[in-house]
Scaffold this active site. Structure first.
Site, PDB file in Angstrom:
ATOM      1  N   ASP A   1     -29.185  40.794   7.657  1.00 31.89           N
ATOM      2  CA  ASP A   1     -30.528  41.352   7.772  1.00 31.89           C
ATOM      3  C   ASP A   1     -30.470  42.875   7.705  1.00 31.89           C
ATOM      4  O   ASP A   1     -29.726  43.502   8.456  1.00 31.89           O
ATOM      5  CB  ASP A   1     -31.188  40.897   9.088  1.00 31.89           C
ATOM      6  CG  ASP A   1     -32.595  40.377   8.853  1.00 31.89           C
ATOM      7  OD1 ASP A   1     -33.374  41.084   8.184  1.00 31.89           O
ATOM      8  OD2 ASP A   1     -32.892  39.262   9.301  1.00 31.89           O
TER       9      ASP A   1
ATOM     10  N   ASP B   1     -23.091  42.627   6.528  1.00 30.95           N
ATOM     11  CA  ASP B   1     -24.124  42.136   7.438  1.00 30.95           C
ATOM     12  C   ASP B   1     -25.255  41.557   6.574  1.00 30.95           C
ATOM     13  O   ASP B   1     -25.312  41.813   5.367  1.00 30.95           O
ATOM     14  CB  ASP B   1     -24.644  43.309   8.291  1.00 30.95           C
ATOM     15  CG  ASP B   1     -25.782  42.881   9.188  1.00 30.95           C
ATOM     16  OD1 ASP B   1     -25.632  41.871   9.904  1.00 30.95           O
ATOM     17  OD2 ASP B   1     -26.841  43.557   9.165  1.00 30.95           O
TER      18      ASP B   1
HETATM   19 MG   LIG Z   1     -28.503  44.006  10.201  1.00 32.81          MG
END
Ligand SMILES: [Mg+2]
Length: 336
Positions: free
Chosen positions: A17, A15
């Site tokens: 962020d 992922d």
């Molecule tokens: Mg995230």
């Protein structure tokens, strides 16, 4: 890295962020750990629900903070939505696009024809995040959907993090159109499993590990896709939230940050009622946790955290109410 957690896998699906970066700055340890695992031959993809930036933009952002990336390694919900949608409509079908140029690029890549009006009778409406969305644009989409167009959302994120806090995410705007039309949209983003499967296929991964910070997108999506997951505490979900996670949002592996990828992960075993991780032992007692290594005073080491989570999950699975477990779980800080 023999014996390390990542050595059990041939790829990592990161992922962005809260895992690789926090806005403009890299997450602690992310650049050096990713550099190391990539140099050892581990495949990698970056899997993101954010459909408003192109793979080229995301890749150059990652490279600028010291994280190895190419546009091909970026798997956005926009590209996955277009790949899925193109399998549902005839070749070259008309599509009304709500979104930024990044989404329009992906629609063009799969050979669909973009139209602007419901009067053009689009076969589908595809809807990704754009800060420019207004009533007229939403109503154009609603008219098309009422005439039978397939409604496809890149992602259903309720919120979008910005520097001033959590703002209105794509999913919340999608729900306005869904509410108006009564049509439930398809969605490509996490927690739907397809984005992980497509990411793994694109990079040729056979044994991928998903790495995420968000329980109800990253981890739930990985669980749904049948892909093992590593949760890191560098982003959204706190250690306490992980301990209290519902079954479909429980990570396979728990860590404080990405260093766990290149470290040995102790086997997680049961000794009677005790959840054991390394030297740590935790069990559920009458109405609270019992540790063999001292009180849960809020600060705990990595292995106690791992054992505590498994003890909590087992207690829940055996019928202890989530309220009771929550009452017994303080705010936790995992320290080394
Ligand atoms: Mg995230």
């Amino acid at each position: 890295m023999p014996g390390s957690l990542i050595s059990r896998f041939d790829a990592a699906l990161f992922d962005l962020d809260g895992v690789c970066y926090l806005g403009p700055v890299p997450v602690v340890h992310a650049p050096e750990i990713i550099t190391r695992v990539v140099s050892e031959g581990v495949l990698r993809a970056y899997v993101t629900n954010n459909a408003s930036r192109t793979p080229e933009e995301v890749a150059s952002h990652l490279v600028s903070i010291g994280i190895s990336a190419t546009p091909e390694s970026i798997v956005t919900s926009a590209s996955v939505a277009c790949e899925m949608l193109s399998g549902m409509v005839p070749q070259g079908a008309r599509v009304l696009v709500i979104g930024t140029q990044a989404l329009r690029d992906e629609v063009a890549k799969v050979g669909l024809t973009m139209v602007e009006s419901s009067d053009d009778n689009p076969a589908a409406v595809i809807h990704g995040f754009t800060p420019d969305l207004n009533w007229e644009w939403m109503s154009e989409a609603a008219l098309a959907i009422r005439k039978g167009a397939i409604y496809f959302a890149t992602n259903m994120d309720r919120t979008i993090p910005r520097d001033r806090g959590l703002m209105v995410g794509n999913g919340s705007m999608v729900l306005a159109i869904a509410n108006s039309t009564g049509v439930k949209p398809y969605s490509a983003g996490k927690p739907e499993p397809e984005i992980f499967r497509i990411a793994a296929r694109r990079i040729g991964a056979e044994r991928p590990l998903a790495v995420g910070d968000n329980l109800n997108t990253d981890i739930q999506g990985a669980v749904a896709a049948g892909i093992p997951s590593l949760h890191v505490l560098t982003g959204l979900a706190t250690a306490r939230e992980v301990v209290l996670a519902v079954p479909e949002q429980r990570p396979t592996y728990l860590a404080d940050d990405m260093r766990a990828l290149v470290e040995h992960y102790p086997s997680q075993v049961w000794d009677g009622p005790w959840a054991v991780s390394g030297a740590a032992r935790v069990r559920w007692g009458q109405d609270g946790f019992v540790t063999a290594t001292g009180a849960l005073d809020g600060k705990l080491d990595l292995d106690t955290y791992r054992a505590l989570a498994r003890a909590a999950w087992q207690a829940f699975d055996e019928g202890v109410s989530s309220e009771t477990i929550a009452q017994a779980t303080p705010e936790l800080e995992v320290v080394r």
